[in-house]
Design a protein around this motif. Structure first.
Motif, PDB file in Angstrom:
ATOM      1  N   ARG A 264    -120.946 -51.922  25.569  1.00  0.00           N
ATOM      2  CA  ARG A 264    -119.672 -51.979  24.845  1.00  0.00           C
ATOM      3  C   ARG A 264    -119.930 -51.981  23.348  1.00  0.00           C
ATOM      4  O   ARG A 264    -120.735 -52.763  22.834  1.00  0.00           O
ATOM      5  CB  ARG A 264    -118.916 -53.244  25.258  1.00  0.00           C
ATOM      6  N   THR A 265    -119.230 -51.102  22.640  1.00  0.00           N
ATOM      7  CA  THR A 265    -119.421 -50.972  21.192  1.00  0.00           C
ATOM      8  C   THR A 265    -118.072 -50.977  20.500  1.00  0.00           C
ATOM      9  O   THR A 265    -117.224 -50.114  20.750  1.00  0.00           O
ATOM     10  CB  THR A 265    -120.161 -49.659  20.841  1.00  0.00           C
ATOM     11  N   MET A 266    -117.871 -51.972  19.647  1.00  0.00           N
ATOM     12  CA  MET A 266    -116.657 -52.043  18.836  1.00  0.00           C
ATOM     13  C   MET A 266    -117.015 -51.661  17.408  1.00  0.00           C
ATOM     14  O   MET A 266    -117.947 -52.225  16.828  1.00  0.00           O
ATOM     15  CB  MET A 266    -116.070 -53.454  18.850  1.00  0.00           C
ATOM     16  N   VAL A 267    -116.277 -50.719  16.859  1.00  0.00           N
ATOM     17  CA  VAL A 267    -116.487 -50.315  15.465  1.00  0.00           C
ATOM     18  C   VAL A 267    -115.275 -50.777  14.676  1.00  0.00           C
ATOM     19  O   VAL A 267    -114.145 -50.364  14.958  1.00  0.00           O
ATOM     20  CB  VAL A 267    -116.675 -48.795  15.329  1.00  0.00           C
ATOM     21  N   VAL A 268    -115.508 -51.657  13.717  1.00  0.00           N
ATOM     22  CA  VAL A 268    -114.409 -52.217  12.934  1.00  0.00           C
ATOM     23  C   VAL A 268    -114.697 -52.002  11.452  1.00  0.00           C
ATOM     24  O   VAL A 268    -115.861 -51.959  11.026  1.00  0.00           O
ATOM     25  CB  VAL A 268    -114.206 -53.714  13.230  1.00  0.00           C
ATOM     26  N   ALA A 269    -113.622 -51.907  10.683  1.00  0.00           N
ATOM     27  CA  ALA A 269    -113.796 -51.637   9.249  1.00  0.00           C
ATOM     28  C   ALA A 269    -112.634 -52.211   8.460  1.00  0.00           C
ATOM     29  O   ALA A 269    -111.551 -52.459   9.006  1.00  0.00           O
ATOM     30  CB  ALA A 269    -113.904 -50.127   9.011  1.00  0.00           C
TER      31      ALA A 269
ATOM     32  N   GLU B 202    -108.000 -40.293  10.590  1.00  0.00           N
ATOM     33  CA  GLU B 202    -106.821 -39.993  11.410  1.00  0.00           C
ATOM     34  C   GLU B 202    -106.920 -40.634  12.789  1.00  0.00           C
ATOM     35  O   GLU B 202    -105.913 -41.062  13.360  1.00  0.00           O
ATOM     36  CB  GLU B 202    -106.666 -38.476  11.545  1.00  0.00           C
ATOM     37  N   GLN B 203    -108.121 -40.698  13.334  1.00  0.00           N
ATOM     38  CA  GLN B 203    -108.306 -41.216  14.682  1.00  0.00           C
ATOM     39  C   GLN B 203    -108.401 -42.739  14.732  1.00  0.00           C
ATOM     40  O   GLN B 203    -108.237 -43.338  15.795  1.00  0.00           O
ATOM     41  CB  GLN B 203    -109.573 -40.611  15.295  1.00  0.00           C
ATOM     42  N   ALA B 204    -108.642 -43.368  13.591  1.00  0.00           N
ATOM     43  CA  ALA B 204    -108.782 -44.824  13.559  1.00  0.00           C
ATOM     44  C   ALA B 204    -107.459 -45.496  13.891  1.00  0.00           C
ATOM     45  O   ALA B 204    -106.384 -45.004  13.538  1.00  0.00           O
ATOM     46  CB  ALA B 204    -109.268 -45.274  12.191  1.00  0.00           C
ATOM     47  N   LEU B 205    -107.534 -46.638  14.560  1.00  0.00           N
ATOM     48  CA  LEU B 205    -106.352 -47.432  14.824  1.00  0.00           C
ATOM     49  C   LEU B 205    -106.166 -48.336  13.600  1.00  0.00           C
ATOM     50  O   LEU B 205    -106.904 -49.293  13.408  1.00  0.00           O
ATOM     51  CB  LEU B 205    -106.534 -48.263  16.093  1.00  0.00           C
TER      52      LEU B 205
ATOM     53  N   THR C  51    -105.917 -58.186  18.598  1.00  0.00           N
ATOM     54  CA  THR C  51    -106.449 -58.591  19.899  1.00  0.00           C
ATOM     55  C   THR C  51    -106.382 -57.438  20.894  1.00  0.00           C
ATOM     56  O   THR C  51    -107.332 -57.183  21.646  1.00  0.00           O
ATOM     57  CB  THR C  51    -105.666 -59.802  20.453  1.00  0.00           C
ATOM     58  N   ILE C  52    -105.269 -56.732  20.879  1.00  0.00           N
ATOM     59  CA  ILE C  52    -105.104 -55.579  21.784  1.00  0.00           C
ATOM     60  C   ILE C  52    -105.989 -54.417  21.354  1.00  0.00           C
ATOM     61  O   ILE C  52    -106.671 -53.793  22.168  1.00  0.00           O
ATOM     62  CB  ILE C  52    -103.629 -55.144  21.827  1.00  0.00           C
ATOM     63  N   ALA C  53    -105.999 -54.138  20.051  1.00  0.00           N
ATOM     64  CA  ALA C  53    -106.755 -52.992  19.526  1.00  0.00           C
ATOM     65  C   ALA C  53    -108.247 -53.121  19.811  1.00  0.00           C
ATOM     66  O   ALA C  53    -108.926 -52.124  20.108  1.00  0.00           O
ATOM     67  CB  ALA C  53    -106.520 -52.864  18.025  1.00  0.00           C
ATOM     68  N   LEU C  54    -108.769 -54.340  19.747  1.00  0.00           N
ATOM     69  CA  LEU C  54    -110.206 -54.546  19.914  1.00  0.00           C
ATOM     70  C   LEU C  54    -110.675 -54.355  21.355  1.00  0.00           C
ATOM     71  O   LEU C  54    -111.878 -54.305  21.617  1.00  0.00           O
ATOM     72  CB  LEU C  54    -110.587 -55.950  19.431  1.00  0.00           C
ATOM     73  N   THR C  55    -109.742 -54.226  22.278  1.00  0.00           N
ATOM     74  CA  THR C  55    -110.119 -53.961  23.673  1.00  0.00           C
ATOM     75  C   THR C  55    -110.203 -52.466  23.956  1.00  0.00           C
ATOM     76  O   THR C  55    -110.643 -52.067  25.029  1.00  0.00           O
ATOM     77  CB  THR C  55    -109.109 -54.596  24.645  1.00  0.00           C
ATOM     78  N   GLY C  56    -109.763 -51.654  23.001  1.00  0.00           N
ATOM     79  CA  GLY C  56    -109.739 -50.213  23.199  1.00  0.00           C
ATOM     80  C   GLY C  56    -110.958 -49.512  22.627  1.00  0.00           C
ATOM     81  O   GLY C  56    -111.841 -50.136  22.038  1.00  0.00           O
ATOM     82  N   PRO C  57    -111.013 -48.182  22.754  1.00  0.00           N
ATOM     83  CA  PRO C  57    -112.184 -47.415  22.332  1.00  0.00           C
ATOM     84  C   PRO C  57    -112.162 -46.966  20.873  1.00  0.00           C
ATOM     85  O   PRO C  57    -113.184 -46.515  20.341  1.00  0.00           O
ATOM     86  CB  PRO C  57    -112.126 -46.198  23.256  1.00  0.00           C
TER      87      PRO C  57
END
Length: 298
Positions: free
Chosen positions: A147-152, A177-180, A56-62
């Motif tokens: 707003r663009t969310m990139v999820v994998a 490396e940069q992915a959360l 939930t927190i991660a999806l609000t970030g870039p």
């Protein structure tokens, strides 16, 4: 645009509210599939390491959010249920792996400002493409006005293999490396998650390891794994003597009974079936204050 993506509505990309987890990559089961979702397949919360809260927190970030775990543990379903309440009206972009660059630079994506979720299930397929997904492409997406969310999602072993490749493109290595990164384990590895899953699916016979593996036909739970789970449950009750009672109060009483742990008069004890399983791994129930690990003599 229709030819460049794997999901497309009547005249545009579908929204999160239009799709279900099965069309996004979750494995269908007798409880739910692409044509029958949301009736008999409740989501079982992922509380271990606060995965749901982390997402939930991660999806609000870039940053790109990457859910990593073994096969069949619910990576896609967990991600879907985290996004849906946040961005139900957002458009879902599932690129075809062989058209990544065309998708990212297409006017429908690059020149619009509506919210979009870029969904990359099994990320390695996009990294292995002839024109792979890289940190450069990611920066193009996140530079959109909207707003663009990139999820994998990615299997644990695939991530280890990618990180171990000496020839891996620098841009791909930077992307990883940069992915959360959020790690997801089987519900069978945590007593709280296991009891919640059993309660959510009371019609199931729990002879398999974890909810995701059971629903998706994953590997069977071995005797050693059963013993490990019971030891974990005992340890949890030793740390907190009210644990089994609280599980029952939370609506998990049937689940507690079915895996062989019963709350009785404030004392957690193992029934005969559970003791038989534990005996094989050298653990037995002793003492008036409940079960405790104890080596068995031959």
């Amino acid at each position: 645009m229709r030819e460049l993506v794997t999901l497309f509505g009547a005249d545009d990309l579908p929204t999160i509210g239009d799709v279900n987890p099965y069309v996004l990559g979750a494995t269908a089961s007798v409880f739910g599939n692409a044509h029958d979702s949301g009736r008999r397949d409740p989501y079982s919360s992922r509380t271990r390491n606060q995965v749901d809260s982390q997402l939930t927190i991660a999806l609000t970030g870039p940053q790109m959010v990457l859910v990593v775990g073994p096969p069949k543990v619910g990576k896609t379903r967990t991600l879907y249920d985290a996004i849906r309440p946040i961005e139900q009206a957002a458009r879902v972009l599932v690129p075809a792996a062989n058209h990544l660059r065309e998708v990212v630079t297409h006017p429908r994506i690059a020149e619009t400002a509506d919210p979009i979720v870029v969904w990359l299930d099994d990320l390695h397929e996009y990294l292995d493409a002839a024109d792979p997904f890289t940190s450069t492409m990611l920066s193009w997406l996140t530079a959109r006005r909207g707003r663009t969310m990139v999820v994998a999602t990615l299997r644990t072993k695939k991530l280890e293999q990618l990180r171990g490749e000496s020839e891996l493109q620098r841009d791909i290595r930077l992307l990883l490396e940069q992915a959360l990164t959020i790690r997801l384990a089987s519900t069978g590895e945590d007593p709280d998650e296991h009891f919640a899953a059993v309660s959510a699916y009371p019609a199931m016979t729990w002879d398999r390891h974890g909810l995701g593996e059971f629903l998706n036909g994953g590997p069977e739970l071995t005797e050693d794994q059963r013993d490990l789970f019971f030891r974990m449950a005992i340890r949890r009750n030793q740390e907190d003597p009210t644990w089994s009672q609280r599980q029952a109060a939370a609506g998990h009483r049937d689940a507690i009974h079915r895996i062989g742990i019963e709350a009785a008069g404030g004392v957690s004890r193992l029934d005969i079936r559970a003791q038989s399983r534990l005996k094989k791994s050298g653990v037995r129930a002793v003492g008036s204050n409940g079960p405790e690990p104890c080596p068995l003599r031959p």
